[in-house]
Design a protein around this motif. Sequence first.
Motif, mmCIF file in Angstrom:
data_model
loop_
_atom_site.group_PDB
_atom_site.id
_atom_site.type_symbol
_atom_site.label_atom_id
_atom_site.label_comp_id
_atom_site.label_asym_id
_atom_site.label_seq_id
_atom_site.Cartn_x
_atom_site.Cartn_y
_atom_site.Cartn_z
ATOM 1 N N LEU A 1 40.460 20.447 18.720
ATOM 2 C CA LEU A 1 41.515 21.160 19.425
ATOM 3 C C LEU A 1 41.681 20.625 20.851
ATOM 4 O O LEU A 1 42.801 20.424 21.326
ATOM 5 N N ASP A 2 40.571 20.350 21.525
ATOM 6 C CA ASP A 2 40.653 19.800 22.878
ATOM 7 C C ASP A 2 41.349 18.441 22.882
ATOM 8 O O ASP A 2 42.126 18.134 23.790
ATOM 9 N N SER A 3 41.084 17.629 21.859
ATOM 10 C CA SER A 3 41.731 16.328 21.752
ATOM 11 C C SER A 3 43.233 16.486 21.535
ATOM 12 O O SER A 3 44.037 15.776 22.144
ATOM 13 N N LEU A 4 43.614 17.429 20.692
ATOM 14 C CA LEU A 4 45.038 17.688 20.471
ATOM 15 C C LEU A 4 45.702 18.188 21.750
ATOM 16 O O LEU A 4 46.790 17.737 22.114
ATOM 17 N N ALA A 5 45.057 19.118 22.434
ATOM 18 C CA ALA A 5 45.617 19.663 23.672
ATOM 19 C C ALA A 5 45.756 18.585 24.736
ATOM 20 O O ALA A 5 46.699 18.620 25.538
ATOM 21 N N SER A 6 44.857 17.622 24.740
ATOM 22 C CA SER A 6 44.925 16.559 25.741
ATOM 23 C C SER A 6 46.128 15.644 25.524
ATOM 24 O O SER A 6 46.519 14.905 26.425
ATOM 25 N N ARG A 7 46.728 15.686 24.349
ATOM 26 C CA ARG A 7 47.913 14.872 24.062
ATOM 27 C C ARG A 7 49.187 15.485 24.628
ATOM 28 O O ARG A 7 50.242 14.839 24.624
ATOM 29 N N ILE A 8 49.118 16.725 25.097
ATOM 30 C CA ILE A 8 50.284 17.401 25.670
ATOM 31 C C ILE A 8 50.277 17.149 27.172
ATOM 32 O O ILE A 8 49.420 17.650 27.896
ATOM 33 N N ALA A 9 51.240 16.356 27.614
ATOM 34 C CA ALA A 9 51.323 15.957 29.019
ATOM 35 C C ALA A 9 52.189 16.945 29.803
ATOM 36 O O ALA A 9 53.008 17.659 29.214
ATOM 37 N N PRO A 10 52.015 16.997 31.108
ATOM 38 C CA PRO A 10 52.919 17.816 31.932
ATOM 39 C C PRO A 10 54.375 17.438 31.650
ATOM 40 O O PRO A 10 54.700 16.258 31.485
ATOM 41 N N GLY A 11 55.219 18.447 31.536
ATOM 42 C CA GLY A 11 56.639 18.231 31.260
ATOM 43 C C GLY A 11 56.981 18.112 29.792
ATOM 44 O O GLY A 11 58.144 17.935 29.439
ATOM 45 N N SER A 12 55.992 18.227 28.913
ATOM 46 C CA SER A 12 56.230 18.103 27.471
ATOM 47 C C SER A 12 57.036 19.285 26.938
ATOM 48 O O SER A 12 56.989 20.386 27.479
ATOM 49 N N LEU A 13 57.751 19.029 25.854
ATOM 50 C CA LEU A 13 58.435 20.076 25.111
ATOM 51 C C LEU A 13 57.495 20.543 24.014
ATOM 52 O O LEU A 13 57.033 19.733 23.204
ATOM 53 N N VAL A 14 57.174 21.828 24.000
ATOM 54 C CA VAL A 14 56.301 22.383 22.971
ATOM 55 C C VAL A 14 57.014 23.530 22.266
ATOM 56 O O VAL A 14 57.769 24.275 22.886
ATOM 57 N N ALA A 15 56.795 23.653 20.974
ATOM 58 C CA ALA A 15 57.369 24.739 20.181
ATOM 59 C C ALA A 15 56.282 25.775 19.932
ATOM 60 O O ALA A 15 55.156 25.426 19.580
ATOM 61 N N ILE A 16 56.632 27.043 20.119
ATOM 62 C CA ILE A 16 55.674 28.131 19.942
ATOM 63 C C ILE A 16 56.250 29.126 18.931
ATOM 64 O O ILE A 16 57.378 29.586 19.090
ATOM 65 N N PRO A 17 55.473 29.474 17.904
ATOM 66 C CA PRO A 17 55.944 30.417 16.894
ATOM 67 C C PRO A 17 55.747 31.872 17.345
ATOM 68 O O PRO A 17 55.053 32.134 18.320
ATOM 69 N N PRO A 18 56.332 32.814 16.611
ATOM 70 C CA PRO A 18 56.109 34.226 16.923
ATOM 71 C C PRO A 18 54.680 34.652 16.579
ATOM 72 O O PRO A 18 53.978 33.972 15.822
#
Length: 94
Positions: A6-23
Amino acid sequence: MEIVSLDSLASRIAPGSLVAIPPDYSGVSLAATRALVARGVHDLRVLCVPTSGIQIDILIGAGLVAELEAARSEEHTSELQSRFGISYAVFCLK
C-alpha cells in the motif's frame, strides 16, 4: 503478478494528481487515505465517483485537496459538520 504494498502504491500518487474516490458503501480504503495524509500529498484533484464521505472529509481536513468534483457528499449522522460542507462554504465566501 507483482504484489505491491500500500505504501508503494501511495508513493506513486504525486502532488497535483487526479484521484478517484468511491462512496463509503463501496468498501473504501481508509488505509490508503491514511498513507496519503502521512505522505502529505498536496494539491490533489479529486473526482468522487459519484459521491464520497469520510475519505474526502479526511483529505480536505488535512489540507490536501485543491480541486473537487462530486455529485454530492454523503452526510454522516454526527453533530459535526463535514469538511466538505465547510470547504464549500469557504469557497463560496471567497
